[in-house]
Design a protein around this motif. Sequence first.
Motif, PDB file in Angstrom:
ATOM      1  N   ALA A 293       0.840  -1.210   0.000  1.00  0.00           N
ATOM      2  CA  ALA A 293       0.000   0.000   0.000  1.00  0.00           C
ATOM      3  C   ALA A 293       0.876   1.262   0.000  1.00  0.00           C
ATOM      4  CB  ALA A 293      -0.932  -0.004   1.217  1.00  0.00           C
ATOM      5  N   THR A 294       1.930   1.173   0.835  1.00  0.00           N
ATOM      6  CA  THR A 294       2.837   2.325   0.906  1.00  0.00           C
ATOM      7  C   THR A 294       3.490   2.553  -0.456  1.00  0.00           C
ATOM      8  OG1 THR A 294       3.273   1.843   3.232  1.00  0.00           O
ATOM      9  CG2 THR A 294       4.841   3.258   2.094  1.00  0.00           C
ATOM     10  N   GLN A 296       2.295   1.503  -3.400  1.00  0.00           N
ATOM     11  CA  GLN A 296       1.273   1.949  -4.350  1.00  0.00           C
ATOM     12  C   GLN A 296       0.953   3.417  -4.149  1.00  0.00           C
ATOM     13  OE1 GLN A 296       0.150  -0.143  -6.749  1.00  0.00           O
ATOM     14  NE2 GLN A 296      -0.784   1.680  -7.664  1.00  0.00           N
ATOM     15  N   LYS A 297       0.883   3.798  -2.855  1.00  0.00           N
ATOM     16  CA  LYS A 297       0.608   5.209  -2.541  1.00  0.00           C
ATOM     17  C   LYS A 297       1.727   6.083  -3.084  1.00  0.00           C
ATOM     18  CE  LYS A 297      -0.194   8.347   1.338  1.00  0.00           C
ATOM     19  NZ  LYS A 297      -0.265   8.467   2.801  1.00  0.00           N
ATOM     20  N   ASN A 300       1.351   6.198  -6.805  1.00  0.00           N
ATOM     21  CA  ASN A 300       0.241   7.089  -7.181  1.00  0.00           C
ATOM     22  C   ASN A 300       0.641   8.552  -6.989  1.00  0.00           C
ATOM     23  OD1 ASN A 300      -1.396   4.963  -7.864  1.00  0.00           O
ATOM     24  ND2 ASN A 300      -2.306   4.792  -5.809  1.00  0.00           N
ATOM     25  N   GLU A 301       1.296   8.774  -5.852  1.00  0.00           N
ATOM     26  CA  GLU A 301       1.734  10.148  -5.625  1.00  0.00           C
ATOM     27  C   GLU A 301       2.722  10.587  -6.668  1.00  0.00           C
ATOM     28  OE1 GLU A 301       3.228  10.215  -1.654  1.00  0.00           O
ATOM     29  OE2 GLU A 301       1.230  10.222  -0.710  1.00  0.00           O
ATOM     30  N   GLN A 304       0.991  11.467  -9.865  1.00  0.00           N
ATOM     31  CA  GLN A 304       0.257  12.721  -9.816  1.00  0.00           C
ATOM     32  C   GLN A 304       1.160  13.920 -10.132  1.00  0.00           C
ATOM     33  OE1 GLN A 304      -3.053  13.127  -9.492  1.00  0.00           O
ATOM     34  NE2 GLN A 304      -3.214  10.843  -9.471  1.00  0.00           N
TER      35      GLN A 304
END
Length: 353
Positions: A293-294, A296-297, A300-301, A304
């Motif tokens: 998750a970290t 993926q986050k 994703n960040e 962006q």
Amino acid sequence: MKYLPTIVISAFIIVMLFFMICVEIVPLDKVGVRSNMLGQGVEKLDLKPGMRIIIPGIHKLDMLDPTLQELTFASERGEGPLKLRTSDQYTTQVDLTIFFRIRKGKAWEVLTKMGPAYAFTHRFGQIARDAIWRVMGKMKTEDFYSSAKRIEYSNRTILYINKELAKMTEDKKGMLMAENLLIRKVVFDPRFETQLINKQLLDQRTLLAKSEKNREEEKEKTELIEKKTAADVLAINEGMRQEIKTKVSENERKVAEIVADASLKVKTRLAIAMRSKRESIANAEKMKEIARATGQKAINESYQSFGGKMLLSRKFVENIRIGKIEINTNQVNPFDTEQFLKMVGADFTKDKE
């Protein structure tokens, strides 16, 4: 003085003649009794061993034996065997020896009352024979088989002889003393021998029957003991078996308890280990998901941001497929339209004119 040697010699000869004629020697193993031949008779005195004056024609010296003497009634010597008529009316022939001696200081009385050596021995034999008939005649024939009975009646005979001898003296002490009686041989009446054999056979049969009875009784006792012993052995063995079973059961129970305890401990340890494993796996999965998750986050960040968007756009147009045509955008700028159209084979020069 010239006659002195003759006188001495004559006196010596006279003394020697006196000793040779008037002196007699009483030996060490004898006692002497002197008698006066002139009417005074026997002197009441025992002459001890040594030299004694015995004047011929006046004195007489008798020698008596004061040591232990014997009188034997036997077939081969002495007075001959004695035939006794026992109380059970059987004739028993007995060889025996009586030991006696002259009492101290009584030799002169023996000579006076019983005569010289050969005479008093004969007289003592008469007294002894009478005593034996009177005392031992009361015995039963079978008593001669018993050593205790023989000794008892021998002692009684000696006492009877001494009593008879005491009657012959004024002081009632006796001039002779019988000391012992030894039975040397006994010959039984043939009739008694036959009866004795029959009695012995009967006794032997009785003894055999008694022995057989005792043997049977002992056999019964032995069998009872054997049975009791066998029963005791069986009881002991059964007790041992029961004890062994009890011990085995107890040991098995203890082993089962130990195994159960060990199994419980193993299961407990396994459960703890599995729980720890599951917790570890869950923690690992949790950490993995957290990391994913970290990540993926973070992705994703990053997507962006401006650069991320550009990267996404590039990836979007990378390897564009048009029909059967695949354009590798790594080599072509998808945003260069002209180059792109050339690559796909479009002719746009005419239109441009």
